[in-house]
Scaffold this motif. Structure first.
Motif, PDB file in Angstrom:
ATOM      1  N   PHE A  54      11.263 -23.342  21.118  1.00 17.13           N
ATOM      2  CA  PHE A  54      11.354 -22.655  19.830  1.00 17.13           C
ATOM      3  C   PHE A  54      11.326 -21.142  20.018  1.00 17.13           C
ATOM      4  CE2 PHE A  54       9.557 -26.617  17.578  1.00 17.13           C
ATOM      5  CZ  PHE A  54      10.831 -27.152  17.450  1.00 17.13           C
ATOM      6  N   GLY A  55      10.593 -20.671  21.015  1.00 19.15           N
ATOM      7  CA  GLY A  55      10.584 -19.247  21.332  1.00 19.15           C
ATOM      8  C   GLY A  55      11.936 -18.753  21.826  1.00 19.15           C
ATOM      9  N   ASP A  56      12.707 -19.653  22.428  1.00 17.54           N
ATOM     10  CA  ASP A  56      14.061 -19.325  22.890  1.00 17.54           C
ATOM     11  C   ASP A  56      15.093 -19.480  21.783  1.00 17.54           C
ATOM     12  OD1 ASP A  56      13.191 -18.712  25.432  1.00 17.54           O
ATOM     13  OD2 ASP A  56      13.840 -20.592  26.340  1.00 17.54           O
ATOM     14  N   GLY A  57      14.642 -19.756  20.552  1.00 17.82           N
ATOM     15  CA  GLY A  57      15.550 -19.837  19.414  1.00 17.82           C
ATOM     16  C   GLY A  57      16.152 -21.204  19.151  1.00 17.82           C
ATOM     17  N   CYS A  58      15.639 -22.232  19.788  1.00 16.10           N
ATOM     18  CA  CYS A  58      16.165 -23.583  19.542  1.00 16.10           C
ATOM     19  C   CYS A  58      15.812 -24.029  18.127  1.00 16.10           C
ATOM     20  CB  CYS A  58      15.590 -24.576  20.544  1.00 16.10           C
ATOM     21  SG  CYS A  58      16.146 -24.291  22.234  1.00 16.10           S
ATOM     22  N   PHE A  59      16.732 -24.767  17.503  1.00 17.62           N
ATOM     23  CA  PHE A  59      16.448 -25.284  16.180  1.00 17.62           C
ATOM     24  C   PHE A  59      15.867 -26.683  16.228  1.00 17.62           C
ATOM     25  CE2 PHE A  59      20.557 -27.292  16.648  1.00 17.62           C
ATOM     26  CZ  PHE A  59      20.519 -28.417  15.835  1.00 17.62           C
ATOM     27  N   LYS A  60      15.965 -27.359  17.400  1.00 16.94           N
ATOM     28  CA  LYS A  60      15.344 -28.668  17.552  1.00 16.94           C
ATOM     29  C   LYS A  60      15.099 -28.942  19.026  1.00 16.94           C
ATOM     30  CE  LYS A  60      19.580 -31.503  17.668  1.00 16.94           C
ATOM     31  NZ  LYS A  60      20.280 -32.622  17.024  1.00 16.94           N
ATOM     32  N   VAL A  61      14.155 -29.859  19.248  1.00 18.13           N
ATOM     33  CA  VAL A  61      13.831 -30.332  20.581  1.00 18.13           C
ATOM     34  C   VAL A  61      13.993 -31.849  20.556  1.00 18.13           C
ATOM     35  CG1 VAL A  61      12.058 -30.519  22.370  1.00 18.13           C
ATOM     36  CG2 VAL A  61      12.173 -28.463  20.945  1.00 18.13           C
ATOM     37  N   MET A  62      14.716 -32.382  21.525  1.00 14.91           N
ATOM     38  CA  MET A  62      14.965 -33.818  21.587  1.00 14.91           C
ATOM     39  C   MET A  62      14.438 -34.381  22.897  1.00 14.91           C
ATOM     40  SD  MET A  62      18.934 -33.920  20.294  1.00 14.91           S
ATOM     41  CE  MET A  62      19.474 -32.735  21.530  1.00 14.91           C
ATOM     42  N   LEU A  63      14.141 -35.671  22.865  1.00 18.01           N
ATOM     43  CA  LEU A  63      13.814 -36.395  24.079  1.00 18.01           C
ATOM     44  C   LEU A  63      14.114 -37.866  23.845  1.00 18.01           C
ATOM     45  CD1 LEU A  63      10.914 -38.047  23.600  1.00 18.01           C
ATOM     46  CD2 LEU A  63       9.996 -35.779  23.908  1.00 18.01           C
ATOM     47  N   LEU A  64      14.260 -38.587  24.914  1.00 18.08           N
ATOM     48  CA  LEU A  64      14.418 -40.033  24.860  1.00 18.08           C
ATOM     49  C   LEU A  64      13.218 -40.660  25.544  1.00 18.08           C
ATOM     50  CD1 LEU A  64      18.177 -40.438  25.892  1.00 18.08           C
ATOM     51  CD2 LEU A  64      17.207 -40.745  23.617  1.00 18.08           C
ATOM     52  N   SER A  65      12.855 -41.841  25.085  1.00 18.21           N
ATOM     53  CA  SER A  65      11.757 -42.589  25.677  1.00 18.21           C
ATOM     54  C   SER A  65      12.174 -44.043  25.741  1.00 18.21           C
ATOM     55  CB  SER A  65      10.506 -42.431  24.804  1.00 18.21           C
ATOM     56  OG  SER A  65       9.437 -43.162  25.346  1.00 18.21           O
ATOM     57  N   GLY A  66      11.732 -44.740  26.761  1.00 16.74           N
ATOM     58  CA  GLY A  66      12.065 -46.154  26.881  1.00 16.74           C
ATOM     59  C   GLY A  66      11.714 -46.907  25.602  1.00 16.74           C
ATOM     60  N   SER A  67      12.632 -47.755  25.142  1.00 22.53           N
ATOM     61  CA  SER A  67      12.458 -48.414  23.842  1.00 22.53           C
ATOM     62  C   SER A  67      11.211 -49.281  23.768  1.00 22.53           C
ATOM     63  CB  SER A  67      13.696 -49.237  23.492  1.00 22.53           C
ATOM     64  OG  SER A  67      13.918 -50.233  24.479  1.00 22.53           O
ATOM     65  N   GLY A  68      10.710 -49.769  24.890  1.00 25.72           N
ATOM     66  CA  GLY A  68       9.531 -50.620  24.868  1.00 25.72           C
ATOM     67  C   GLY A  68       8.238 -49.905  25.217  1.00 25.72           C
ATOM     68  N   ASN A  69       8.261 -48.595  25.333  1.00 27.60           N
ATOM     69  CA  ASN A  69       7.088 -47.841  25.773  1.00 27.60           C
ATOM     70  C   ASN A  69       6.285 -47.326  24.573  1.00 27.60           C
ATOM     71  OD1 ASN A  69       5.226 -46.256  27.096  1.00 27.60           O
ATOM     72  ND2 ASN A  69       6.717 -45.393  28.533  1.00 27.60           N
ATOM     73  N   ALA A  70       5.561 -48.232  23.934  1.00 33.96           N
ATOM     74  CA  ALA A  70       4.824 -47.895  22.710  1.00 33.96           C
ATOM     75  C   ALA A  70       3.785 -46.798  22.940  1.00 33.96           C
ATOM     76  CB  ALA A  70       4.159 -49.144  22.142  1.00 33.96           C
ATOM     77  N   ARG A  71       3.157 -46.783  24.104  1.00 29.61           N
ATOM     78  CA  ARG A  71       2.151 -45.755  24.394  1.00 29.61           C
ATOM     79  C   ARG A  71       2.776 -44.361  24.384  1.00 29.61           C
ATOM     80  NH1 ARG A  71      -1.448 -45.058  29.884  1.00 29.61           N
ATOM     81  NH2 ARG A  71      -2.780 -43.430  29.076  1.00 29.61           N
TER      82      ARG A  71
END
Length: 160
Positions: free
Chosen positions: A113-130
């Protein structure tokens, strides 16, 4: 969650951190595909030199205990505001549950956000509830559906 020690430092990885980062990645994906060390070293060097890519390390007593990769990407939409992707999030297994990952991720988010991004995304394994619960504590939501396409012949391994 217990608090980490007061000497937690979050910093950008450098040339001297190759072995520490590689050890963290082995903890992240113990059954990862093998690669010759020379190729790993060259890839690490390429990553460090790649514009917009930052490997962040959480360090306690000069030991790297957590890491994530932040990639800031220029963008022509949203008023030319960049977006960020976070990948390879790992806290060494014997350091989990102490708030280190939370502080590391917050540092990555703040940097994006300090670099001016309007969003941050990530992916996580679909079964990794923790992990999903962890990311939600940081403010991430599941407002979009993620898709991935792997190269032919690549056999992904499920990590839960």
């Amino acid at each position: 969650m217990t608090q980490p020690t007061d000497d937690l430092i979050i910093r950008v990885a450098d040339d001297g951190d190759f072995d520490a980062v590689r050890a963290l990645y082995r903890d992240l994906v113990p059954s990862d595909l093998p690669a010759p060390e020379a190729l790993q070293r060259q890839t690490y060097k390429t990553m460090l030199e790649h514009p917009g890519l930052t490997i962040l390390l959480a360090v306690i007593d000069r030991q790297a205990v957590a890491s994530c990769t932040l990639v800031v990407t220029p963008n022509l939409t949203r008023g030319c505001a960049s977006y960020a992707l976070i990948e390879n999030v790992v806290t060494q297994s014997n350091w989990r549950g102490r708030g280190i990952g939370h502080q590391l991720m917050q540092a990555a988010i703040d940097r994006a956000f300090g670099d001016g991004c309007f969003k941050v995304m990530l992916l996580s394994g679909s079964g990794n509830a923790r992990a999903h619960r962890f990311y939600k504590t940081l403010g991430f939501s599941t407002t979009k559906t993620g898709f991935e396409l792997r190269a032919p012949g690549y056999a992904p391994r499920r990590l839960i």
